[in-house]
Design an enzyme around this catalytic site. Structure first.
Site, PDB file in Angstrom:
ATOM      1  N   ARG D  89       0.812  -1.210   0.000  1.00  0.00           N
ATOM      2  CA  ARG D  89       0.000   0.000   0.000  1.00  0.00           C
ATOM      3  C   ARG D  89       0.856   1.276   0.000  1.00  0.00           C
ATOM      4  O   ARG D  89       0.460   2.299  -0.564  1.00  0.00           O
ATOM      5  CB  ARG D  89      -0.968  -0.003   1.191  1.00  0.00           C
ATOM      6  CG  ARG D  89      -2.041  -1.094   1.171  1.00  0.00           C
ATOM      7  CD  ARG D  89      -2.807  -1.192  -0.118  1.00  0.00           C
ATOM      8  NE  ARG D  89      -3.799  -2.268  -0.120  1.00  0.00           N
ATOM      9  CZ  ARG D  89      -3.573  -3.524  -0.534  1.00  0.00           C
ATOM     10  NH1 ARG D  89      -2.388  -3.898  -0.982  1.00  0.00           N
ATOM     11  NH2 ARG D  89      -4.542  -4.422  -0.513  1.00  0.00           N
ATOM     12  N   GLU D  92       1.924   1.775  -3.487  1.00  0.00           N
ATOM     13  CA  GLU D  92       0.795   2.301  -4.266  1.00  0.00           C
ATOM     14  C   GLU D  92       0.639   3.811  -4.063  1.00  0.00           C
ATOM     15  O   GLU D  92       0.279   4.533  -4.990  1.00  0.00           O
ATOM     16  CB  GLU D  92      -0.481   1.570  -3.823  1.00  0.00           C
ATOM     17  CG  GLU D  92      -1.691   1.850  -4.690  1.00  0.00           C
ATOM     18  CD  GLU D  92      -2.849   0.936  -4.308  1.00  0.00           C
ATOM     19  OE1 GLU D  92      -2.730  -0.298  -4.488  1.00  0.00           O
ATOM     20  OE2 GLU D  92      -3.867   1.446  -3.806  1.00  0.00           O
ATOM     21  N   SER D 115      14.379  15.360   2.750  1.00  0.00           N
ATOM     22  CA  SER D 115      15.420  14.396   3.097  1.00  0.00           C
ATOM     23  C   SER D 115      14.834  13.115   3.686  1.00  0.00           C
ATOM     24  O   SER D 115      13.889  13.162   4.479  1.00  0.00           O
ATOM     25  CB  SER D 115      16.380  15.008   4.124  1.00  0.00           C
ATOM     26  OG  SER D 115      17.390  14.064   4.458  1.00  0.00           O
TER      27      SER D 115
END
Lengths: 148, 148, 148, 148, 148, 148, 148, 148, 148, 148
Positions: D89, D92, D115
Site C-alpha cells: 500500500r 501504491e 530528506s
C-alpha cells in the site's frame, strides 16, 4: 521471513496426504471455510489461537509449529508471472479481463476498489456434461475512494 | 496490433456515457452477458457478425468499426504488475491465494487446470449492511493433463 | 487511457502558474483539501460534478475538460523505481522502513493493512531553525484481514 | 552483508514476543522513539553504544550481538515491488501521489527534496467510530538543490 | 513531463555549436560553473530568472523557452544501465567501487550519506604525458542519519 | 566465483575494527592509496604478491587468504539499482548528470570515453562551516574512439 | 538523441541498395575499413569532416546530413537480449564463452581488459567446402587495471 | 544443473595454478585448441572420453570428475548484462556493432546467420608498440535461412 | 516446491546412464510414450501409481521416491529467456513464428487456442543426406473461446 | 527497423480478408508452403524476387511494397512473455518441456542443437471426435557442437 510458515505448509501437506484428509475435513475441525483453512496452512494467513490449537491436534504439531500458525506472514511468496500453468491462468485473466473489471465495478459502484482484505472466496466443483467445471466465487467489500 | 480495437473501446465508452447506457443494456441488445459484452467492447473478445451488428446499431458505428468488433484480438494489453489499485487487487490475490488454488483444485480434480478459455464470469453487487460487496463468480472447465 | 487527464494536468499547472494561484487557493474554491485537489488536477482522482465545476470556472476550462475531471482514472502513471530524486526518497523509505511499518502496525492492530483508499494526507511546512522541514501526515483506515 | 543484522532482528522479534514487550517498552529503555527503535532492531539503523547496551540488557544478547546493533547496515532488504499487501500500500501511494508530492513540495519550498536521512517518523492509532485509523507523521528536512 | 526541457536542450546544443561557444562561455555569461550550466541546459536543473535571462539573450530564445529554463524538471531521463559507453563507465564505477565508498565514508564520517542535492562538481582536462586524463571533482555535504 | 574474496573482505572488516585501524593505516603498510587498498580488501581488486604479504602480516591472514588477495576477481557484486541510500546517491548522479558528462567530455576531448580501468580516485573530508563535505576526486585516462 | 543518425542510416541503406554499392565501395571512398564505415553509417560512430564529405558526395546528402555524420552518437540502440537471431548468436557467445575470455586474457596479460574503444574489427567470407564461414577478427588494446 | 561442472571448473583453476600450467599446456595434452579446452574446463563444453582421460590424468581427477567432463552442460551460466568489466566489453560490442554485423553479413551472404555451434575461436597476444593487443578470431559457418 | 521432483530427476538421469537405458526403454516399461516418460522423470508430470511402480522397479527407487513421481508438480522450472542454446532455439521460434501461429490457427479454427494441457508430442530422428534432422510433432486440442 | 515490413503485414491481412483468400491460396501462388508464406507476409522472412512478384500481383502491391517483401527483417517483434493466450501456450511448452527436449535430443544425437534456421514447419487440422486438434510438425537440422 516466512520460511517457517512455508516449511510448515509442506509438512502439513504431507501429513494431510498420509491421513487421507481433505481440506473440508481440516476446515470442519476449526470451524472455518476450506479455502481460508488451506490458505492458512499454506502460510498465507494468520490463525487465532483456537484455530492453531485445532490444527496442531489434528496433525500432531508441536508447540512451536502451533505458534507459527498464529504468526502474521510476509505474504506473497508466488513468483509472478507464474510458471505453473494452473496458477498462470489466473494471471491471464487479469491480462484479458483487467479493463472489464475496472469498467464494470466503476459503473456499478463509482470510484473505488474491491477489497482483497475484507474478502472471502469459495471453490467448488460444478458438474457439467461436457466436463465438470471449477467454480470460484469471490466476494470483496467495495471500498470507495475517499475525497477529502 | 490491437490499436483499432482499443481505440474503438475508448469511443464506445464515451458513446455509452453520452447515451446513459449500462453494460446490461448493451448486453441485452446482443443477447450476451454483461461481462462478455464489456470485454468485447474493451477489445479483448471477438464478436460474431450479429453481435457486431447490434452494437454498431446501438452506438451508430460505421462499417469498419463493426468489422473491428469481429476481429480476433492480440489479447492482453494490461501492464503487469498493474499500477491501477482496482486491477492490482486481483494481482495480489494471485500472490496470496496462488498456492491455495493449486492445492484445492488438485485435491478435487487431480492434475490439470481451470480453463481460462472455456470460461465465463459474472459480476454482481452483493448488498451488505457493513458495506456492499463486489461478487465475482468464475467458472472454467477443468482440463486434465493428458498422459500419453 | 489517462492521456486526457494527464494532459489536462499539464494545462492546469500552466494556468495556475499564470494566475499566481496556490493549491490552497484552488482547494478553497472547491471546499476540499489542497493535497486531494492537487492529486485531482494531476489526474489521479475523480471529481464530483461540483468540484469539476469550481475548477473549470477558476481556470476557464471547457465542457469536455470539466467532464475529464470527473472521469475515474487508470491510476498510477509514475515510473517505478522513480528517477526523480524528490519522488525517489519516498521509494527509499519503503526500502528502509518497510519491515518497521509491518511490525508496528501488526503490533498495534493485529493482522491487516492500512488502507490506501480510505486514506487522507496533509502536507505542511514545519519551521525549524536548522532548516525548515516537510511534514506529511497520512491517515488510513485499518482494515483487518477477514477470517472466514 | 546485513545477514547478521537481519538474523538478529528475527531473534529479537521472538524474544520480544516471549517477554510480552511492546516497541514502546523497548524504546523507553533506550530513550528513543518507538519507530526508530523498531527500525534499529529490524537491522535498518545503527545504534550508538548506549542504545546497544540497553537493548542487549533487555533481551539478554551477547557481546557480538550487541556489537551488531552498532554496525552500519547495507540498508534496504525489502523486495520491490512489495509482495506483502501491508507494505505494498505504501508503494501504491507513490504510484498515486508521486506527482502530487512533487508539485506541492516545489510550490512551497522551491527546487529541492525532502530528506530521507534527516528524517523522523511517528506511527499512532487514531480512534475513529467508523474504524480506527493508522496515522503516520513524517518529517524530513527540506534540502534545496544547490546552484553553483 | 520534461519534454519541453529536453527539446530545448537539443536546440541549445545546436545553437551553441553554430555559434562556436563552449560551456565555459555560456557559464561565464550567467556567473555559474560550466558543469551546472551544462546540466541546466540539458534540462536537469532549474534556473533562477537572471540565469534564464542570460541564456535566452545569448542564444536568442523566446519567452516561453526562457520560462522553460526556470521550470523544475522531473529529473533523470537517462536509461539505466546506460547503453552509451561513456556514461556506462560511471555505472561500472558503482559496480566496482560501491562498497569502497560505503566503507570509507562511514569510517570517516559515521552513519550517513554524501548528499546528491547539496552537491557540486567540476570537470577538467588533466594533462598527462601518457595521455591526458579526465578529472572530476565531486563535493557533497555529509548528511548524518538522524537518530530520534 | 568471488565468494572467497567477498568473505575475506568481511573478515578483514572485522579484524580492522578490532585492531582500531583505518584504511590509511592499511594503505600505508603496502604503499598504496587508501581507496585502492579498501577496494582490494572488499574483493574488487587484485594484489601483487608484496601487497598481499603486507596485508596478511597486518591482519594475521593464512597462506590461502593471502593468495586470495592476489586473485583477479569477477568484479561487480553490487546489486543495481542500489538499495543502500549511500550507494544509491551515486546512481542518482548518473540519472541527473549522465548527459552533462557526455556533452562536456566530448566538448573538451572529442569522441571517446573516460577510462574506468586506467583510473584512480581519492576520497577526503572537506571541512565546511555549514557541515563538512565528502570530496571525491576521480581521474581517468581519456581514450579516443579508434577510427580504422 | 540519436534519432537523426539512425534515420540517416536507414536512408543510406536505401541509397546504397539503389546504387548497387557495397560497404567496400563506400569504405574505399573515404579510405577507412568497411566495418568502421558501415558502423558510421549505421549511426554508431562519428566521422571526421573529410569522411562526411566523401559519404555526402557519394550519396548526394545535404549539408545537415553531412553534419549529422560528424556528430558523436549516444551509442547502443540495440535492444538486449537481441530478438534478431543473427545478433542473438553474439549474445549467446557471451553466455557460453564469457568465463573463457576472462580466464584466457588474464592468463596471458594479467588483470585488465580488452578495450572496446581502442578497438578494430574485420569481417570476411572464409571459403569452406562444407559451407562458407563468417570470419571475424577483433583486436582491442589490452588495458591493465591501474594499482594506485 | 551444471553445479558439478562449474564446481569442477573452480577446482581445475586451482590445480592448474598450483602446477603452473597454461591453457596451451592443457590443450596440448588432449590435442585440442586452448580456447575450446578452457571452455571445456569452465564447464561449457562436453568432452569425448579421451579428452576427459587426458585432463583427469593431468590434474589427478577421480572417476566421477572425469565423467563430469563428458556431460553435456546446461550452457550459459553468465549473468547478463555482465557486471565484470572484461566480460562487459563484449556485451558493449553488441550494443555498438549489432547492426553492423547484421548489415555486413547479409550483404556478403544473404539472409541467414553465423552459427554459434559450428563455431571456433582463437585468442592471441598481438604485440604492438603502443601497447599489446588482444586478438580474437571467430569463425562460424554461415547458415542460410531455409525457404520452404 | 518441486525440489524433491527435480532432485529425483537428476538421480534418475544418473541411474539411467549407468544402466545404459534409453527413454524408449523406460517408456516401454510403463506403457507410455518416451516424451511423456522423460517429462515425468524430469519432474514436470505426475504419474499414476502403476507408472511410478514401473519406474521405481526399473531404477530401484525407494517408497518415498516412488510417491514423489505421483506428486503434481509446480511446473515450469526453466529460466526464461533460456540461457542454454538448445532450449533457446525454441524460444526464438516464438519470436519469429508467434504471429504466424496466431494467424494460421485463427484462419483454420476461428477464435481460440491450441491447448498445452490436452496435448501430446513426439520427437524423432529424421534421416537426411545433408544431415539428420530433429522432427517434433505437437498435437493440442483446439479450444474455442467461449462467448457467453 | 521492421516498421515497413510489419505495416505491410497488416495491410496484407486486410487485403487477404477482403479477397477471401486463405494462406494456402497465397502459398500456392508462389510455390512455397503456407507456414513460410504466412511468416513472410507477417514480416519475419525475406522473399526472393519471384515470391515478391507473385504476392504483389495477387494483392495489387506497389513497387516499394514488393521490394519490402525482399528485405531481410530484424526478426522477432513478439513481446515475451507473450500476453496473448494463443502465443503464450507455446511459451508454456518451453517452461514444461524445456528439459525434456534437452535430454531427448542429446540422447539421440549427442551434444548439439536443433537448428531454428535450417528449419521448416507444418500446421494442420487433425480431426478428432473429442474435438479437432492443432497439429504442428517441426523439423530442424541437428547441428553438432564443434570440438576444435
Amino acid at each position: 521471513m516466512n520460511d517457517a510458515k512455508t516449511e510448515l505448509g509442506r509438512k502439513i501437506l504431507k501429513l494431510k496426504k498420509g491421513k487421507g484428509l481433505k481440506w473440508t475435513d481440516v476446515a470442519a475441525r476449526i470451524g472455518q471455510s476450506p479455502v481460508w483453512t488451506c490458505a492458512l496452512c499454506m502460510g498465507q494467513m494468520s490463525a487465532e489461537p483456537h484455530h492453531a490449537r485445532g490444527i496442531a491436534e489434528l496433525f500432531g504439531l508441536d508447540e512451536e509449529e502451533e505458534a507459527t500458525l498464529c504468526e502474521i506472514p510476509y505474504r506473497g511468496a508466488q513468483p509472478l508471472p507464474p510458471t505453473d500453468p494452473l496458477i498462470y491462468r489466473f494471471y491471464e485473466l487479469i491480462l484479458v479481463y483487467g479493463t472489464t473489471w475496472k469498467e464494470m465495478i466503476h459503473e456499478e459502484f463509482g470510484d473505488g476498489i474491491m477489497s482483497a482484505i475484507d474478502y472471502d472466496m469459495q471453490l467448488e466443483r460444478q458438474p457439467d456434461q461436457k466436463g465438470d467445471r471449477v467454480r470460484i466465487t469471490m466476494s470483496g467489500k467495495f471500498l470507495p475512494y475517499k475525497r477529502y
